[in-house]
Design a protein around this motif. Structure first.
Motif, mmCIF file in Angstrom:
data_model
loop_
_atom_site.group_PDB
_atom_site.id
_atom_site.type_symbol
_atom_site.label_atom_id
_atom_site.label_comp_id
_atom_site.label_asym_id
_atom_site.label_seq_id
_atom_site.Cartn_x
_atom_site.Cartn_y
_atom_site.Cartn_z
ATOM 1 N N ASP A 134 -21.361 -52.437 -7.690
ATOM 2 C CA ASP A 134 -21.463 -50.982 -7.725
ATOM 3 C C ASP A 134 -21.512 -50.476 -6.286
ATOM 4 N N PRO A 135 -20.345 -50.442 -5.614
ATOM 5 C CA PRO A 135 -20.345 -50.079 -4.196
ATOM 6 C C PRO A 135 -20.719 -48.604 -3.976
ATOM 7 N N ALA A 136 -21.495 -48.374 -2.941
ATOM 8 C CA ALA A 136 -21.887 -47.006 -2.585
ATOM 9 C C ALA A 136 -20.692 -46.288 -1.958
ATOM 10 N N PRO A 137 -20.629 -44.956 -2.070
ATOM 11 C CA PRO A 137 -19.550 -44.221 -1.406
ATOM 12 C C PRO A 137 -19.563 -44.526 0.104
ATOM 13 N N PHE A 141 -13.401 -50.760 1.254
ATOM 14 C CA PHE A 141 -12.708 -51.273 0.069
ATOM 15 C C PHE A 141 -12.493 -52.784 0.223
ATOM 16 N N ASP A 142 -12.908 -53.557 -0.791
ATOM 17 C CA ASP A 142 -12.750 -55.018 -0.803
ATOM 18 C C ASP A 142 -11.857 -55.379 -1.991
ATOM 19 N N PRO A 143 -10.605 -55.762 -1.745
ATOM 20 C CA PRO A 143 -9.699 -56.051 -2.861
ATOM 21 C C PRO A 143 -10.132 -57.250 -3.702
ATOM 22 N N HIS A 144 -11.062 -58.046 -3.189
ATOM 23 C CA HIS A 144 -11.555 -59.191 -3.967
ATOM 24 C C HIS A 144 -12.583 -58.768 -5.015
ATOM 25 N N GLN A 145 -13.242 -57.605 -4.782
ATOM 26 C CA GLN A 145 -14.267 -57.154 -5.719
ATOM 27 C C GLN A 145 -13.985 -55.781 -6.317
ATOM 28 N N GLN A 156 -14.072 -38.930 4.729
ATOM 29 C CA GLN A 156 -14.721 -40.179 5.145
ATOM 30 C C GLN A 156 -13.654 -41.112 5.682
ATOM 31 N N GLU A 157 -14.084 -42.226 6.237
ATOM 32 C CA GLU A 157 -13.166 -43.190 6.847
ATOM 33 C C GLU A 157 -12.133 -43.656 5.811
ATOM 34 N N ALA A 158 -10.911 -43.908 6.281
ATOM 35 C CA ALA A 158 -9.836 -44.361 5.390
ATOM 36 C C ALA A 158 -10.163 -45.748 4.833
ATOM 37 N N ASN A 159 -9.652 -46.013 3.644
ATOM 38 C CA ASN A 159 -9.844 -47.306 2.960
ATOM 39 C C ASN A 159 -11.309 -47.592 2.638
ATOM 40 N N THR A 160 -12.029 -46.561 2.273
ATOM 41 C CA THR A 160 -13.413 -46.751 1.822
ATOM 42 C C THR A 160 -13.545 -46.191 0.414
ATOM 43 N N VAL A 161 -14.560 -46.650 -0.301
ATOM 44 C CA VAL A 161 -14.792 -46.239 -1.687
ATOM 45 C C VAL A 161 -15.263 -44.784 -1.701
ATOM 46 N N VAL A 162 -14.630 -43.968 -2.546
ATOM 47 C CA VAL A 162 -15.044 -42.576 -2.721
ATOM 48 C C VAL A 162 -15.965 -42.498 -3.939
ATOM 49 N N ARG A 174 -18.567 -65.281 -8.573
ATOM 50 C CA ARG A 174 -17.167 -65.219 -9.009
ATOM 51 C C ARG A 174 -16.970 -63.883 -9.719
ATOM 52 N N VAL A 175 -15.875 -63.196 -9.398
ATOM 53 C CA VAL A 175 -15.635 -61.882 -9.995
ATOM 54 C C VAL A 175 -15.299 -62.046 -11.468
ATOM 55 N N LEU A 176 -16.141 -61.459 -12.297
ATOM 56 C CA LEU A 176 -15.905 -61.451 -13.736
ATOM 57 C C LEU A 176 -14.993 -60.265 -14.080
ATOM 58 N N ARG A 177 -15.315 -59.117 -13.436
ATOM 59 C CA ARG A 177 -14.489 -57.916 -13.585
ATOM 60 C C ARG A 177 -14.647 -57.102 -12.308
ATOM 61 N N PRO A 178 -13.532 -56.694 -11.676
ATOM 62 C CA PRO A 178 -13.669 -55.896 -10.448
ATOM 63 C C PRO A 178 -14.137 -54.480 -10.772
ATOM 64 N N ALA A 179 -14.784 -53.842 -9.805
ATOM 65 C CA ALA A 179 -15.192 -52.440 -9.975
ATOM 66 C C ALA A 179 -13.954 -51.559 -9.852
#
Length: 187
Positions: A134-137, A141-145, A156-162, A174-179
Motif C-alpha cells: 500500500d504505497p503512500a502518495p 513507482f516500483d514495477p516489481h510491486q 509531484q515528482e514524475a514516476n511516483t504513485v499518485v 514474493r508478489v502475490l498481487r501487485p498494487a
C-alpha cells in the motif's frame, strides 16, 4: 702338475658355506613364510573388503530411507501446508457468521463488527507472512510491486504513485498481487 698336487685354480669348497641342499631348504622355508604372509594379508584384505561392502550397503540403505522420508515430508507439506493459514482464518469466519446472525443491529454496531473482523483478517494474513503493498502518495513507482493503471498529471515528482486503486500483497517477499496505482506523468 701331479695328480696329488692340488690345482690352485680349482674351487675348493669353503668350510662353513651352505651346501646346495641347504640353500634349497632355506629357499623353501622362505617361500613357505612368504606364502603364509601373503595368505594372512589376503585374509585381512578380504575381511576389510567385506566390512567395506557392509558399510556401503548400510549407507546406501540409510540414504534411501532418508530420501523416502524427505519425499513423505514434502508430500505432507503440500497436503497440509495450508492448514496453519486456514486455522488462522477460522476466527474471521466465526466473526462474520456472528455478525450476520444479528438481525436488528444498528449501522454503528455493524460497522464496529466489520472493523473488528477486518483487524482479525489483517492479523491472520500478517501471521502467515501475507503483507499488504500500500504505497503512500509520492512513493517511487516500483514495477516489481506496482501495476500502473494510468499516468496522470500531478504536482509531484514524475514516476511516483499518485493514488492506490487496489492494494497489492506479498507472501514471504514474493508478489502475490501487485498494487494497482496511478502514476504521475513526466512534466
Amino acid at each position: 702338475m701331479s695328480e696329488h698336487t692340488p690345482n690352485p685354480y680349482q674351487q675348493q669348497p669353503l668350510s662353513g658355506a651352505p651346501s646346495p641342499e641347504e640353500l634349497e631348504a632355506a629357499q623353501a622355508a622362505n617361500d613357505v613364510e612368504a606364502l603364509a604372509q601373503a595368505q594372512a594379508e589376503l585374509a585381512a584384505l578380504k575381511a576389510k573388503s567385506a566390512d567395506l561392502a557392509d558399510q556401503f550397503l548400510r549407507a546406501k540403505a540409510d540414504a534411501e530411507n532418508a530420501r523416502r522420508r524427505a519425499e513423505e515430508e514434502v508430500s505432507k507439506a503440500r497436503k497440509y501446508g495450508v492448514e496453519s493459514f486456514a486455522e488462522s482464518l477460522l476466527p474471521v469466519a466465526d466473526s462474520l457468521e456472528a455478525g450476520l446472525a444479528i438481525k436488528d443491529g444498528s449501522i454503528e454496531q455493524i460497522r464496529e463488527g466489520a472493523e473488528a473482523t477486518l483487524r482479525q483478517l489483517k492479523s491472520a494474513l500478517e501471521r502467515n507472512k501475507v503483507i499488504a503493498i500500500d504505497p503512500a502518495p509520492g512513493t517511487k513507482f516500483d514495477p516489481h510491486q506496482h501495476q500502473a493503471i494510468s499516468v496522470v498529471p500531478a504536482e509531484q515528482e514524475a514516476n511516483t504513485v499518485v493514488t492506490v486503486l487496489q492494494k497489492g500483497y506479498l507472501i514471504s517477499e514474493r508478489v502475490l498481487r501487485p498494487a494497482l496505482v496511478t502514476v504521475s506523468a513526466p512534466k
